[in-house]
Write an enzyme that holds these catalytic residues in place. Structure first.
Site, PDB file in Angstrom:
ATOM      1  N   ASN A 106       0.814  -1.227   0.000  1.00  0.00           N
ATOM      2  CA  ASN A 106       0.000   0.000   0.000  1.00  0.00           C
ATOM      3  C   ASN A 106       0.842   1.271   0.000  1.00  0.00           C
ATOM      4  OD1 ASN A 106      -2.374   1.387   0.032  1.00  0.00           O
ATOM      5  ND2 ASN A 106      -2.954   0.864   2.139  1.00  0.00           N
ATOM      6  N   HIS A 117     -14.643  -4.927  10.989  1.00  0.00           N
ATOM      7  CA  HIS A 117     -14.235  -3.605  11.463  1.00  0.00           C
ATOM      8  C   HIS A 117     -15.418  -2.715  11.764  1.00  0.00           C
ATOM      9  CE1 HIS A 117      -9.881  -3.278  10.216  1.00  0.00           C
ATOM     10  NE2 HIS A 117     -10.200  -4.535  10.055  1.00  0.00           N
ATOM     11  N   HIS A 135      -2.459   0.856  16.548  1.00  0.00           N
ATOM     12  CA  HIS A 135      -1.752   1.290  15.335  1.00  0.00           C
ATOM     13  C   HIS A 135      -0.422   1.975  15.627  1.00  0.00           C
ATOM     14  CE1 HIS A 135      -1.945   2.326  10.929  1.00  0.00           C
ATOM     15  NE2 HIS A 135      -2.503   1.115  10.970  1.00  0.00           N
ATOM     16  N   GLU A 150       1.718  -6.901  11.490  1.00  0.00           N
ATOM     17  CA  GLU A 150       1.229  -6.739  10.114  1.00  0.00           C
ATOM     18  C   GLU A 150       2.289  -6.098   9.218  1.00  0.00           C
ATOM     19  OE1 GLU A 150      -2.287  -4.376  10.839  1.00  0.00           O
ATOM     20  OE2 GLU A 150      -1.266  -2.544  10.250  1.00  0.00           O
ATOM     21  N   HIS A 175      -3.083 -10.406   9.037  1.00  0.00           N
ATOM     22  CA  HIS A 175      -3.529  -9.124   8.499  1.00  0.00           C
ATOM     23  C   HIS A 175      -4.445  -9.400   7.297  1.00  0.00           C
ATOM     24  CE1 HIS A 175      -1.988  -5.114   6.542  1.00  0.00           C
ATOM     25  NE2 HIS A 175      -3.093  -4.896   7.218  1.00  0.00           N
ATOM     26  N   ASP A 192      -7.137  -1.833  17.761  1.00  0.00           N
ATOM     27  CA  ASP A 192      -5.832  -1.591  17.130  1.00  0.00           C
ATOM     28  C   ASP A 192      -5.300  -0.225  17.574  1.00  0.00           C
ATOM     29  OD1 ASP A 192      -3.649  -1.402  15.472  1.00  0.00           O
ATOM     30  OD2 ASP A 192      -4.739  -1.797  13.602  1.00  0.00           O
ATOM     31  N   TRP A 229       1.946   6.950  12.130  1.00  0.00           N
ATOM     32  CA  TRP A 229       0.545   6.870  11.709  1.00  0.00           C
ATOM     33  C   TRP A 229      -0.008   5.512  12.072  1.00  0.00           C
ATOM     34  CZ3 TRP A 229      -2.060   3.714   8.082  1.00  0.00           C
ATOM     35  CH2 TRP A 229      -3.450   3.992   8.024  1.00  0.00           C
ATOM     36  N   ARG A 252     -13.575  -5.768  15.566  1.00  0.00           N
ATOM     37  CA  ARG A 252     -12.613  -4.754  15.989  1.00  0.00           C
ATOM     38  C   ARG A 252     -13.364  -3.441  16.155  1.00  0.00           C
ATOM     39  NH1 ARG A 252      -7.651  -2.068  12.504  1.00  0.00           N
ATOM     40  NH2 ARG A 252      -9.230  -0.502  12.045  1.00  0.00           N
ATOM     41  N   ASP A 289      -6.130  -3.524   1.486  1.00  0.00           N
ATOM     42  CA  ASP A 289      -4.985  -3.327   0.593  1.00  0.00           C
ATOM     43  C   ASP A 289      -4.292  -4.658   0.283  1.00  0.00           C
ATOM     44  OD1 ASP A 289      -4.590  -2.273   3.434  1.00  0.00           O
ATOM     45  OD2 ASP A 289      -2.542  -2.810   2.940  1.00  0.00           O
ATOM     46  N   ARG A 327       0.622 -11.239  13.436  1.00  0.00           N
ATOM     47  CA  ARG A 327      -0.280 -10.715  12.402  1.00  0.00           C
ATOM     48  C   ARG A 327       0.290 -10.768  10.986  1.00  0.00           C
ATOM     49  NH1 ARG A 327      -4.430  -8.753  11.847  1.00  0.00           N
ATOM     50  NH2 ARG A 327      -4.036  -6.572  11.349  1.00  0.00           N
ATOM     51  N   TYR A 383      -7.167   7.103  13.553  1.00  0.00           N
ATOM     52  CA  TYR A 383      -6.948   5.857  12.827  1.00  0.00           C
ATOM     53  C   TYR A 383      -8.162   4.934  13.004  1.00  0.00           C
ATOM     54  CZ  TYR A 383      -5.939   1.165  11.690  1.00  0.00           C
ATOM     55  OH  TYR A 383      -6.075  -0.086  11.153  1.00  0.00           O
ATOM     56  N   GLU A 404      -3.931  -4.643  19.528  1.00  0.00           N
ATOM     57  CA  GLU A 404      -3.001  -4.792  18.400  1.00  0.00           C
ATOM     58  C   GLU A 404      -2.025  -3.628  18.314  1.00  0.00           C
ATOM     59  OE1 GLU A 404      -5.067  -5.063  14.654  1.00  0.00           O
ATOM     60  OE2 GLU A 404      -3.261  -4.478  13.570  1.00  0.00           O
ATOM     61  N   GLU A 412      -8.213 -11.496  10.002  1.00  0.00           N
ATOM     62  CA  GLU A 412      -8.867 -10.204   9.753  1.00  0.00           C
ATOM     63  C   GLU A 412      -9.589 -10.253   8.404  1.00  0.00           C
ATOM     64  OE1 GLU A 412      -6.125  -6.947   9.404  1.00  0.00           O
ATOM     65  OE2 GLU A 412      -7.718  -5.437   9.546  1.00  0.00           O
TER      66      GLU A 412
END
Ligand code: KDG
Ligand code: MG
Length: 402
Positions: A37, A122, A212, A262, A312, A210, A402, A147, A316, A283, A159, A236, A339
């Site tokens: 991605n 999600h 992130h 991931e 994961h 998550d 991010w 999630r 993407d 993941r 996020y 996560e 996921e």
């Protein structure tokens, strides 16, 4: 059988995908996902300019030898671009092997170890109330694991909070959007979300979250501890995991199960995490982790240390990677969860596939190989469009994760 040719396809049926197709002299072809991605074209070039010329004339059944040839032979080991390219070749070769032997890939990996693959969806909303409603909707669709992410008061974007209801897509056309972040606001908010969810829905549904990569170890320890009463399936990516030792501190403080990986691409990214039993779920998935051949080794090492898998499966990753993940998931013993972010209808039309969702589970289907195809003619209608994941800054402008 010999590899005769290979081609890289770049298309954007609602989002960018890189797809590798390997052709044999017996008319059988295999597909691999090579999507990274926001950095897609680098993998496309790695494959076309450097890998494909080395594949022609090889025996496609030699998945192990070809993997080692591409890994050791490059001299420059690991890294997301290299490992995604190797993964695409590996997936395509397993697909060919399955088709040639007229059996689904899972039968070549040990056969089915379970009837189906537990997945999580999600749910997200701009605030707690909206996220709670979305969790209810996912439960209505049959999901057993969800999630939950929610917007944070005082922050414009967070996020995991999508514009669209069912399809979560963080990459955006144009240059990278900039988000703003406050760890203080986040840590105060998240426990309230999970308290509300448990009060409303009880304990039967699995809840995941998550972070992130946005915390430091002591902050992650605080979050894990504050979420203990709500019995999460996992927390996560609490911290960026380049520093595997960082998980020692988190682990000392909380019994909330931890998931990571991931963005990992090789077994060495998780070595200490496994041997010191610092995480509960790994993941890493086929497309960024060197393909089925390498992920099998990662899962086998994880198994020794009581770590389960939780591949994961964001949008993407193309349906080719999802199919490969499902054949892997259903065959290994230490599977945890998969996921599953739904692809859009346009993506599904370009990649017709045998896998299907039913009652909170995904099933790989019984077609020979991976059970997924690529409609080249249709894909031509959707040319590549440059898109980036967002970047993130703290409220004072400091560049952050991010
Ligand atoms: O490309 C980045 C996404 O795949 C990632 O942000 C999604 O964190 C993610 C997840 O858990 O699905
Ligand atoms: Mg994640």
């Amino acid at each position: 059988m010999k590899i005769k040719d290979a081609k890289v396809f770049v298309s954007c049926p609602d989002r960018n995908f890189i797809t590798l197709k390997i052709y044999t002299d017996q008319g059988i072809y295999g597909l691999g996902d090579a999507t990274l991605n926001g950095r897609e074209l680098s993998v496309a070039s790695y494959l076309s300019d450097h890998v494909i010329p080395c594949l022609i004339g090889r025996d496609p059944f030699q998945t192990e030898d070809i993997w080692q040839y591409l890994y050791k032979g490059a001299y420059w080991r690991r890294g997301p671009v290299t490992m995604t390219a190797i993964a695409a070749v590996d997936m395509a070769l397993w697909d060919i092997k399955g088709k040639a032997l007229n059996t689904p890939v899972y039968n070549l990996l040990g056969g089915k170890s379970r009837t189906g693959v537990l997945v999580y969806g999600h749910a997200n909303g701009r605030d707690i109330a909206e996220t709670v409603d979305r969790v209810g909707e996912y439960m209505g669709l049959g999901y057993k694991a969800i999630r939950a992410q929610s917007g944070i008061p005082g922050l414009e974007s967070t996020y995991g909070v999508a514009k669209d209801k069912l399809f979560y897509e963080p990459a955006e056309k144009g240059l990278p959007p900039e988000n703003l972040w406050s760890t203080e606001k986040y840590l105060l908010h998240v426990p309230k979300l999970f308290e509300t969810l448990r009060v409303k829905y009880g304990e039967d549904v699995h809840l995941l979250h998550d972070a992130h990569h946005r915390l430091r170890p002591i902050e992650a320890a605080r979050l894990g501890k504050s979420l203990e009463p709500y019995h999460l399936f996992w927390l996560e990516d609490p911290v960026p995991a380049e520093l595997q030792e960082g998980f020692r501190l988190i682990r000392q403080h909380t019994t909330t199960p931890l998931a990571v990986g991931e963005v990992f691409n090789a077994i060495w990214d998780a070595n200490l995490l496994f041997t010191e039993q610092l995480v509960d779920y790994i993941r890493t998935t086929v497309v960024h982790g060197g393909g089925i051949t390498h992920l099998k080794k990662m899962a086998s090492m994880a198994e020794i240390y009581h770590v389960l898998t939780g591949c994961h499966g964001a949008t993407d990753l193309s349906p080719v990677a999802m199919a490969a993940a499902l054949h892997f998931d259903i065959s290994i013993n230490n599977f945890g969860i998969q996921e599953y972010m739904r692809h859009t209808d346009k993506t599904d039309e370009v990649f017709p596939h045998a896998y299907y969702f039913k009652d909170g589970m995904l099933y790989p289907g019984d077609q020979p190989g991976l059970g997924v195809d690529y409609d080249e003619k249709l894909a031509e209608k959707f040319p590549y469009e440059r898109a980036y994941l967002p970047v993130n800054r703290k409220l004072d402008g400091t560049m952050y994760n991010w």
